[in-house]
Design an enzyme around this catalytic site. Structure first.
Site, short mmCIF file in Angstrom:
data_model
loop_
_atom_site.label_atom_id
_atom_site.label_comp_id
_atom_site.label_asym_id
_atom_site.label_seq_id
_atom_site.Cartn_x
_atom_site.Cartn_y
_atom_site.Cartn_z
N LYS A 48 49.77 9.58 -1.72
CA LYS A 48 48.47 9.02 -2.11
C LYS A 48 48.13 7.90 -1.14
O LYS A 48 49.01 7.10 -0.77
CB LYS A 48 48.55 8.46 -3.54
CG LYS A 48 47.23 7.92 -4.07
CD LYS A 48 47.37 7.43 -5.50
CE LYS A 48 46.04 6.98 -6.09
NZ LYS A 48 46.17 6.51 -7.48
N SER A 105 42.80 8.39 -10.69
CA SER A 105 42.46 8.24 -9.30
C SER A 105 43.28 9.08 -8.35
O SER A 105 42.85 9.33 -7.21
CB SER A 105 42.56 6.77 -8.90
OG SER A 105 43.90 6.33 -8.99
N SER A 120 46.18 7.12 -13.91
CA SER A 120 45.88 7.82 -12.66
C SER A 120 46.89 8.81 -12.16
O SER A 120 46.60 9.55 -11.21
CB SER A 120 45.58 6.81 -11.55
OG SER A 120 44.28 6.34 -11.68
N1 GLN Z 1 40.67 5.48 -14.72
C1 GLN Z 1 41.25 4.18 -14.82
C2 GLN Z 1 40.42 3.19 -14.05
O1 GLN Z 1 39.39 3.57 -13.62
C3 GLN Z 1 42.68 4.20 -14.34
C4 GLN Z 1 42.82 4.13 -12.87
C5 GLN Z 1 44.24 4.08 -12.42
O2 GLN Z 1 45.16 4.33 -13.20
N2 GLN Z 1 44.43 3.70 -11.17
O3 GLN Z 1 40.77 2.07 -13.86
#
Ligand code: GLN
Length: 491
Positions: free
Chosen positions: A74, A149, A173
């Site tokens: 990632k 994400s 994420s």
């Molecule tokens: N969807 C969540 C956010 O927008 C989690 C994102 C994540 O875990 N990096 O913050």
């Protein structure tokens, strides 16, 4: 070849039925032919050099289980050689002078880096549409988001562009994109995996973890990822329990007697009927495997959304203050003076969701609002963690429920509606706030013409340091079912 698991590829490499170089080339060719926008940077020469080194180790008999196995990272993990952008214009051309600890560990194990994976900008989002470099398509249905994400990671594994990938999980994420793309992913206990070289979003929540086809593969990857790191001040020490362990050791334990907590708040209003059906069928499968289901309550589940969306932006606003155009990264081309340079750089370098979070975060930390928002959120965070502890103490060994309230939605469907995106995080945020390990495994598909090809994930939440148990539970399910072996058509 590309439908093989890491475990199977490892066996082929060790027995010299395939070379690391052939394997790397095979995946690089697949990546080049793919149109999912999952990869942001591929440097075939670097990958092939790593593969040749792996082949040498195998020839010399100094290889480990992961030597020669390809992996993709990632774009939150910094890497020497490949660009490290966090999917932001702010770091569009950035090449790190050092490797993240996780990358360093995989390199030392002899793994071959295939490239860097698209994600939401600075990991802020749940659809991958917040990337400055365009959305990723869900390989199951190109009209659908891959989740986020870690959307590039999930799409790459699902489309067999890589047998495994790293992800990061701050509020879901790893779990949510794994669910949306029908793969397996685990977010470890907060502090088990070093955050050094993981571009920071919300430091008290961020945690790296593996994503792959199977729980067994996740265990093999996690074996290399965890461990105390003095370069990360929140890394758990061996005294605190962060000891090196074999996460595959319990994979074959039977599940007889396992008590599974089923929180009523995870099956209430807002949960799509097709997701509920697939999750309930999975729970029944666990009953067949000898587990019992226990009704439990996690009463502050709905408070996890306001709590997370105060704490995470607060920490983000502080972490992202370093991106000011001075030392590295993007700088606005024209400006009057220093103040103007900061303003123009940050206005042009950050996308809208990142700017929104910086503003929210700055606001909740302001004198006068700090007690009302930030301190209050911290208190509720503790109560959310206490709810889990009460359940684990009195009622159950693990908790199961859906990862997300629906299957993957259409690209664009929520892209102008931040609140709709935040609400979709309802089932993953509490685990993150509590710092608990959680995983997602594929358990079926949605229903109806539109959703029939969109995967559903089951979430399995454990107490601190229960990773080996979660992987055991997931592996037993995967031995009894075949959802994890399904690949999108044409793959
Ligand atoms: N969807 C969540 C956010 O927008 C989690 C994102 C994540 O875990 N990096 O913050």
């Amino acid at each position: 070849m590309h439908n093989k698991t890491i475990k199977e590829l490892s066996a082929l490499l060790q027995s010299k039925q395939v070379s690391a170089t052939e394997l790397a080339q095979h995946y690089l060719d697949r990546i080049a032919a793919s149109n999912l926008n999952a990869f942001l940077d591929v440097e075939p020469e670097l990958s092939l050099a790593q593969a040749r080194a792996a082949d040498q180790r195998i020839a010399q008999g100094t290889a480990g289980v992961l030597t020669g196995v390809p992996i993709a990272h990632k774009d939150i993990f910094v890497t020497r050689g490949w660009r490290s952008t966090a999917s932001s214009k702010m770091l569009g051309n950035y090449v790190s002078p050092f490797d993240a600890t996780v990358v360093e560990k995989f390199n030392a194990a002899g793994m071959v880096t295939l490239g860097k994976l698209n994600c939401d900008e600075f990991a802020m989002g749940g659809s991958n549409e917040n990337s400055a470099f365009g959305a990723v398509k869900n390989p199951w249905d190109q009209q659908a988001v891959p989740g986020g994400s870690s959307g590039g990671s999930a799409a790459a594994v699902a489309a067999r562009l890589a047998p495994g990938a790293t992800g990061t999980d701050t509020g879901g994420s790893i779990r949510q994109p794994a669910a949306f793309c029908g793969i397996t992913g685990i977010k470890p206990t907060y502090g088990r995996v070093s955050r050094f070289g993981m571009i920071a979003f919300a430091s008290s929540l961020d945690q790296g973890g593996p994503m792959a086809q199977t729980a067994e593969d996740c265990a093999l990857l996690l074996n290399e990822m965890t461990g105390f790191d003095e370069r990360d001040s929140t890394s758990l020490t061996p005294e605190q329990g962060n000891v090196r362990e074999d996460f595959a050791r319990d994979l074959n334990k039977p599940l007889a007697g396992l008590r599974i907590g089923v929180p009523k708040e995870y099956f209430g209003e807002g949960l799509a009927a097709d997701v509920e059906a697939a999750v309930r069928a999975a729970l029944e499968q666990f009953v067949k495997l000898g587990a019992t289901l226990v009704d439990i309550s996690l009463p502050r589940t709905s408070l996890s959304i306001p709590t997370y969306y105060i704490i995470a932006p607060a920490e983000a606003s502080s972490n992202l203050s370093r991106f000011d155009g001075v030392r590295y990264g993007f700088r606005a081309p024209e400006y009057k003076d220093l103040q103007d340079m900061y303003k123009k750089t940050r206005a042009a370098g950050f996308g809208p969701e990142v700017q929104r979070r910086i503003m929210v975060g700055t606001y909740v930390l302001c004198h006068g609002y700090y007690d009302a928002y930030y301190v209050q959120a911290q208190k509720i965070r503790r109560m959310i963690a206490d709810d889990f502890q009460a359940a684990f103490r009195d009622q159950c060994d693990v908790i199961m429920g859906p990862v997300a309230p629906s299957v993957a939605w259409d690209l664009g469907a929520k892209s102008n509606d931040p609140v709709a995106n935040y609400l979709a995080d309802i089932f993953t945020l509490s685990t993150s706030l509590a710092g608990l390990p959680g995983m997602s495994i594929p358990v079926g598909f949605g229903q109806g013409e539109k959703n029939a090809n969109r995967p559903v994930g089951l979430q399995i939440i454990g107490n601190y340091f229960a990773e080996a148990k979660l992987l055991n539970i997931a592996h037993q399910y995967q031995q009894a079912t075949d959802w994890h072996t399904r690949a999108p058509e044409g793959v």
